[in-house]
Design a protein around this motif. Structure first.
Motif, PDB file in Angstrom:
ATOM      1  N   ASN A 150      -6.773   3.587  -5.181  1.00  0.00           N
ATOM      2  CA  ASN A 150      -6.838   2.398  -6.023  1.00  0.00           C
ATOM      3  C   ASN A 150      -5.555   1.572  -5.983  1.00  0.00           C
ATOM      4  OD1 ASN A 150      -8.603   0.920  -7.807  1.00  0.00           O
ATOM      5  ND2 ASN A 150      -7.229   1.452  -9.498  1.00  0.00           N
ATOM      6  N   PHE A 151      -4.610   1.987  -5.157  1.00  0.00           N
ATOM      7  CA  PHE A 151      -3.329   1.279  -5.068  1.00  0.00           C
ATOM      8  C   PHE A 151      -2.868   1.315  -3.610  1.00  0.00           C
ATOM      9  CE2 PHE A 151       1.283   0.788  -5.802  1.00  0.00           C
ATOM     10  CZ  PHE A 151       1.271  -0.284  -6.674  1.00  0.00           C
ATOM     11  N   PRO A 152      -3.445   0.468  -2.755  1.00  0.00           N
ATOM     12  CA  PRO A 152      -3.249   0.577  -1.300  1.00  0.00           C
ATOM     13  C   PRO A 152      -1.916   0.008  -0.802  1.00  0.00           C
ATOM     14  CG  PRO A 152      -4.695  -1.249  -1.774  1.00  0.00           C
ATOM     15  CD  PRO A 152      -4.400  -0.600  -3.097  1.00  0.00           C
ATOM     16  N   VAL A 153      -0.841   0.728  -1.090  1.00  0.00           N
ATOM     17  CA  VAL A 153       0.478   0.275  -0.674  1.00  0.00           C
ATOM     18  C   VAL A 153       0.780   0.636   0.789  1.00  0.00           C
ATOM     19  CG1 VAL A 153       1.695   2.347  -1.453  1.00  0.00           C
ATOM     20  CG2 VAL A 153       2.913   0.174  -1.380  1.00  0.00           C
ATOM     21  N   SER A 154       0.119   1.657   1.309  1.00  0.00           N
ATOM     22  CA  SER A 154       0.442   2.165   2.653  1.00  0.00           C
ATOM     23  C   SER A 154       0.456   1.108   3.753  1.00  0.00           C
ATOM     24  CB  SER A 154      -0.513   3.299   3.038  1.00  0.00           C
ATOM     25  OG  SER A 154      -0.297   4.416   2.198  1.00  0.00           O
TER      26      SER A 154
ATOM     27  N   MET B  53      -6.427   6.965 -10.962  1.00  0.00           N
ATOM     28  CA  MET B  53      -5.097   6.730 -11.512  1.00  0.00           C
ATOM     29  C   MET B  53      -4.020   7.730 -11.071  1.00  0.00           C
ATOM     30  SD  MET B  53      -4.684   3.932 -12.758  1.00  0.00           S
ATOM     31  CE  MET B  53      -2.991   4.306 -13.220  1.00  0.00           C
ATOM     32  N   PRO B  54      -4.279   9.049 -11.088  1.00  0.00           N
ATOM     33  CA  PRO B  54      -3.215   9.960 -10.651  1.00  0.00           C
ATOM     34  C   PRO B  54      -2.752   9.670  -9.225  1.00  0.00           C
ATOM     35  CG  PRO B  54      -4.949  11.172 -11.771  1.00  0.00           C
ATOM     36  CD  PRO B  54      -5.466   9.787 -11.554  1.00  0.00           C
ATOM     37  N   ASN B  55      -3.705   9.352  -8.349  1.00  0.00           N
ATOM     38  CA  ASN B  55      -3.346   9.023  -6.971  1.00  0.00           C
ATOM     39  C   ASN B  55      -2.543   7.732  -6.904  1.00  0.00           C
ATOM     40  OD1 ASN B  55      -4.732  11.251  -6.201  1.00  0.00           O
ATOM     41  ND2 ASN B  55      -6.485  10.184  -5.321  1.00  0.00           N
ATOM     42  N   ALA B  56      -2.926   6.744  -7.719  1.00  0.00           N
ATOM     43  CA  ALA B  56      -2.242   5.451  -7.695  1.00  0.00           C
ATOM     44  C   ALA B  56      -0.796   5.602  -8.139  1.00  0.00           C
ATOM     45  CB  ALA B  56      -2.972   4.451  -8.593  1.00  0.00           C
ATOM     46  N   GLU B  57      -0.572   6.348  -9.216  1.00  0.00           N
ATOM     47  CA  GLU B  57       0.774   6.437  -9.772  1.00  0.00           C
ATOM     48  C   GLU B  57       1.749   7.156  -8.845  1.00  0.00           C
ATOM     49  OE1 GLU B  57       0.191   7.968 -13.711  1.00  0.00           O
ATOM     50  OE2 GLU B  57      -0.240   5.970 -14.508  1.00  0.00           O
ATOM     51  N   THR B  58       1.248   8.024  -7.984  1.00  0.00           N
ATOM     52  CA  THR B  58       2.138   8.675  -7.014  1.00  0.00           C
ATOM     53  C   THR B  58       2.635   7.682  -5.976  1.00  0.00           C
ATOM     54  OG1 THR B  58       0.323   9.319  -5.535  1.00  0.00           O
ATOM     55  CG2 THR B  58       0.932  10.890  -7.275  1.00  0.00           C
ATOM     56  N   GLU B  59       1.938   6.552  -5.830  1.00  0.00           N
ATOM     57  CA  GLU B  59       2.322   5.545  -4.841  1.00  0.00           C
ATOM     58  C   GLU B  59       3.285   4.501  -5.397  1.00  0.00           C
ATOM     59  OE1 GLU B  59       1.259   5.653  -1.486  1.00  0.00           O
ATOM     60  OE2 GLU B  59       0.743   7.639  -2.242  1.00  0.00           O
ATOM     61  N   PHE B  60       3.492   4.507  -6.708  1.00  0.00           N
ATOM     62  CA  PHE B  60       4.374   3.507  -7.315  1.00  0.00           C
ATOM     63  C   PHE B  60       5.794   3.584  -6.745  1.00  0.00           C
ATOM     64  CE2 PHE B  60       1.971   3.040 -11.651  1.00  0.00           C
ATOM     65  CZ  PHE B  60       0.883   2.514 -10.961  1.00  0.00           C
ATOM     66  N   LYS B  61       6.195   4.773  -6.322  1.00  0.00           N
ATOM     67  CA  LYS B  61       7.575   4.966  -5.837  1.00  0.00           C
ATOM     68  C   LYS B  61       7.870   4.147  -4.582  1.00  0.00           C
ATOM     69  CE  LYS B  61       6.456   9.153  -3.137  1.00  0.00           C
ATOM     70  NZ  LYS B  61       5.039   9.288  -3.509  1.00  0.00           N
ATOM     71  N   HIS B  62       6.845   3.679  -3.907  1.00  0.00           N
ATOM     72  CA  HIS B  62       7.045   2.887  -2.700  1.00  0.00           C
ATOM     73  C   HIS B  62       7.262   1.404  -3.006  1.00  0.00           C
ATOM     74  CE1 HIS B  62       6.068   6.339  -0.265  1.00  0.00           C
ATOM     75  NE2 HIS B  62       4.912   6.481  -0.884  1.00  0.00           N
ATOM     76  N   CYS B  63       7.221   1.047  -4.292  1.00  0.00           N
ATOM     77  CA  CYS B  63       7.368  -0.350  -4.693  1.00  0.00           C
ATOM     78  C   CYS B  63       8.740  -0.606  -5.309  1.00  0.00           C
ATOM     79  CB  CYS B  63       6.289  -0.735  -5.703  1.00  0.00           C
ATOM     80  SG  CYS B  63       4.604  -0.593  -5.058  1.00  0.00           S
ATOM     81  N   ASN B  64       9.243  -1.798  -5.086  1.00  0.00           N
ATOM     82  CA  ASN B  64      10.501  -2.213  -5.701  1.00  0.00           C
ATOM     83  C   ASN B  64      10.283  -2.755  -7.109  1.00  0.00           C
ATOM     84  OD1 ASN B  64      10.533  -2.993  -2.564  1.00  0.00           O
ATOM     85  ND2 ASN B  64      12.564  -2.232  -3.162  1.00  0.00           N
ATOM     86  N   ILE B  65       9.128  -3.319  -7.347  1.00  0.00           N
ATOM     87  CA  ILE B  65       8.762  -3.849  -8.662  1.00  0.00           C
ATOM     88  C   ILE B  65       7.346  -3.370  -8.980  1.00  0.00           C
ATOM     89  CG2 ILE B  65       8.399  -5.928 -10.067  1.00  0.00           C
ATOM     90  CD1 ILE B  65      10.191  -7.440  -8.060  1.00  0.00           C
ATOM     91  N   ILE B  66       7.143  -2.829 -10.178  1.00  0.00           N
ATOM     92  CA  ILE B  66       5.814  -2.436 -10.632  1.00  0.00           C
ATOM     93  C   ILE B  66       5.433  -3.279 -11.837  1.00  0.00           C
ATOM     94  CG2 ILE B  66       4.484  -0.622 -11.824  1.00  0.00           C
ATOM     95  CD1 ILE B  66       4.534  -0.120  -8.918  1.00  0.00           C
ATOM     96  N   ILE B  67       4.278  -3.902 -11.757  1.00  0.00           N
ATOM     97  CA  ILE B  67       3.753  -4.716 -12.857  1.00  0.00           C
ATOM     98  C   ILE B  67       2.458  -4.053 -13.333  1.00  0.00           C
ATOM     99  CG2 ILE B  67       2.850  -6.985 -13.515  1.00  0.00           C
ATOM    100  CD1 ILE B  67       4.646  -8.087 -11.153  1.00  0.00           C
ATOM    101  N   GLN B  68       2.471  -3.523 -14.545  1.00  0.00           N
ATOM    102  CA  GLN B  68       1.313  -2.800 -15.093  1.00  0.00           C
ATOM    103  C   GLN B  68       1.112  -3.234 -16.548  1.00  0.00           C
ATOM    104  OE1 GLN B  68       1.537   1.452 -16.045  1.00  0.00           O
ATOM    105  NE2 GLN B  68      -0.260   1.804 -14.747  1.00  0.00           N
ATOM    106  N   PRO B  69       0.331  -4.272 -16.769  1.00  0.00           N
ATOM    107  CA  PRO B  69       0.149  -4.798 -18.127  1.00  0.00           C
ATOM    108  C   PRO B  69      -0.563  -3.791 -19.038  1.00  0.00           C
ATOM    109  CG  PRO B  69      -0.593  -6.374 -16.455  1.00  0.00           C
ATOM    110  CD  PRO B  69      -0.419  -5.061 -15.773  1.00  0.00           C
ATOM    111  N   GLN B  70       0.198  -3.211 -19.974  1.00  0.00           N
ATOM    112  CA  GLN B  70      -0.360  -2.171 -20.830  1.00  0.00           C
ATOM    113  C   GLN B  70      -1.430  -2.700 -21.794  1.00  0.00           C
ATOM    114  OE1 GLN B  70       0.161   1.220 -20.672  1.00  0.00           O
ATOM    115  NE2 GLN B  70       1.166   0.640 -18.752  1.00  0.00           N
TER     116      GLN B  70
END
Length: 259
Positions: free
Chosen positions: A160-164, A205-222
């Motif tokens: 759900n977070f295709p940063v690769s 979600m668990p899979n997506a959050e492991t990919e956040f580390k590859h980003c310089n900025i994370i925008i996640q509107p709570q």
């Protein structure tokens, strides 16, 4: 801050909450940040494609305002789903008359799930519209899409977070996740789609959050926690959640660069 030649933008899935991605685009434009690479899945693929196609945030909002997602004339009885994904083809063709990745102004990566092989497929060349329809085909609601000899559905099923696709191309990556989750109450499960939505979140979600580390900025509107995947009201409010959170995170990023 050093000059950044290649900025990448990741857009998660999240159903109608994907409208928040449009607010992020507005904030980026105001900050003078222009991504040249975009990767998206599901609703993020739709927004990302329109952005890559050169459409303004206002025009992208118009797409979501004017496209009848749950119209009765899009129901199907002969395919595995309630709504026929391919009946949205002409809606997208209006925006992408050349129907190709190569016609876009930015490099776009669209992910979908190969239902037969159980793998993620990254589309980035050739025909555009069918991969978009496949990427946004939420399981059980929208029908899967045949592309060549494969059957594809929502990319968020597996990623759900295709940063690769962006890692080797970009100096800076901005990740936008519009699917923050909260612990539900038993009373929240009133309809079948509530169960499908929860199952989707638990997987994605668990899979997506492991990919956040590859980003310089994370925008996640709570504030999106209280909005459902299929809740198509409050478009302007959802847009503003993305816009305000993006402004906050961009301000923080630039301030840290100065310190």
């Amino acid at each position: 801050m050093k000059s950044l030649k290649n900025i990448g933008l990741v857009f998660s899935g999240g159903g109608f909450k994907g409208v928040a991605h449009i607010g992020v685009i507005q904030a980026l434009e105001e900050a003078g940040m222009t991504p040249s690479f975009v990767s998206g899945t599901s609703a993020g693929a739709i927004v990302g494609s329109l952005y890559a196609g050169g459409y303004s945030p206002e025009k992208i909002k118009d797409f979501f305002k004017n496209t009848p997602l749950f119209s009765f004339n899009r129901l199907t009885r002969t395919k595995p789903g309630f709504l026929d994904s391919e009946k949205f083809y002409n809606d997208l063709l209006t925006y992408f008359p050349e129907n190709s990745f190569e016609s876009l102004q930015k490099k776009l990566f669209v992910t979908a799930t190969d239902l037969i092989e159980g793998t993620i497929k990254v589309f980035h060349t050739g025909e555009l519209i069918k991969p978009l329809l496949a990427s946004a085909a939420f399981p059980g609601v929208f029908t899967p899409v045949m592309i060549n000899d494969g059957l594809y559905a929502d990319g968020g099923i597996l990623d759900n977070f295709p940063v690769s696709p962006l890692k080797k191309h970009c100096d800076l990556i901005i990740g936008v996740d519009v699917s923050p989750i909260k612990k539900p109450k038993i009373s929240d499960f009133k309809h079948s789609y509530n169960v499908m939505q929860r199952a989707y979140y638990l997987r994605a979600m668990p899979n997506a959050e492991t990919e956040f580390k590859h980003c310089n900025i994370i925008i996640q509107p709570q504030k999106l926690i209280n909005h459902g995947i299929f809740s198509s009201g409050n478009l302007d409010k959802v847009y503003d959640y993305g816009y305000q959170e993006a402004k906050l995170q961009l301000h923080t990023f630039f301030k840290n660069q100065e310190d």
